[in-house]
Write an enzyme that holds these catalytic residues in place. Sequence first.
Site, PDB file in Angstrom:
ATOM      1  N   TYR A  34       9.260  -5.488 -16.153  1.00  0.00           N
ATOM      2  CA  TYR A  34       9.993  -6.559 -16.841  1.00  0.00           C
ATOM      3  C   TYR A  34      10.050  -7.792 -15.957  1.00  0.00           C
ATOM      4  O   TYR A  34      10.208  -7.691 -14.735  1.00  0.00           O
ATOM      5  CB  TYR A  34      11.427  -6.082 -17.133  1.00  0.00           C
TER       6      TYR A  34
ATOM      7  N   CYS B  14       7.837   0.977 -14.357  1.00  0.00           N
ATOM      8  CA  CYS B  14       6.657   1.435 -13.610  1.00  0.00           C
ATOM      9  C   CYS B  14       6.289   2.878 -13.966  1.00  0.00           C
ATOM     10  O   CYS B  14       5.539   3.531 -13.234  1.00  0.00           O
ATOM     11  CB  CYS B  14       6.879   1.304 -12.104  1.00  0.00           C
TER      12      CYS B  14
END
Length: 239
Positions: free
Chosen positions: A94, A191
Amino acid sequence: MNKKVILEDLGYKDYKEVWEYQESLFQSIFDIKSKNRKESLNIPTDNYFLFVEHPHVYTLGKSGDISNLLLNERQLKEKNASFYKINRGGDITYHGPGQIVGYPILDLDNFFTDIHKYLRFLEEIIILTLAEYGIQASRSEGETGVWLDVGTPFARKICAMGVRASRWITMHGFALNVNANLGYFDNIIPCGIRGKGVTSLNVELGKEKVDESQVKEKLLKHFQEVFQAVIVSREPIVS
């Protein structure tokens, strides 16, 4: 070897616009390297370092899993966020307000030709910067980026990284949470790593807001030290 790095602080910019700008800088270096190779020339190649802050956006690396985005198209619009599948390594992350994003577009032939060393150097810059705030950060084995309290149940990431390299030219880079809205991370599996948290510098310091310009100064200082580079500022070309 040219170790001068042209700095541009782009301010608050749309992700796609900056991605395209990165591509244009990448291509300009690539073209010079191709000309040098074909014509047996030795024209110096430029290096760049971009600072930017993006509106809310989720990006998925080329080997990432789309199921790590926990929002559908309607929900993305409701949160005023966009989404892009891009050409860097890594999974989903993000970007948003309160986050310092750094994009080094470097010709590693000017420094060293080792992508793993490059990633470790980027991590080192973040670790040294956080140390100036009294925060002990470290690497987590097998997980690129910078973390706090590694090896404990409280492990949390403060800086994500994902890069692309071709012909030893780099793109993309790091995203350091400084005054980030951490709620936006709840919409992804950051991730692709489950069970670990995310944090921001202001949270760790117990402050409402950290001076981002000072953080940038420290990042640049340590970038120059670690890469033995010389930063040269110029006005952004992207208006």
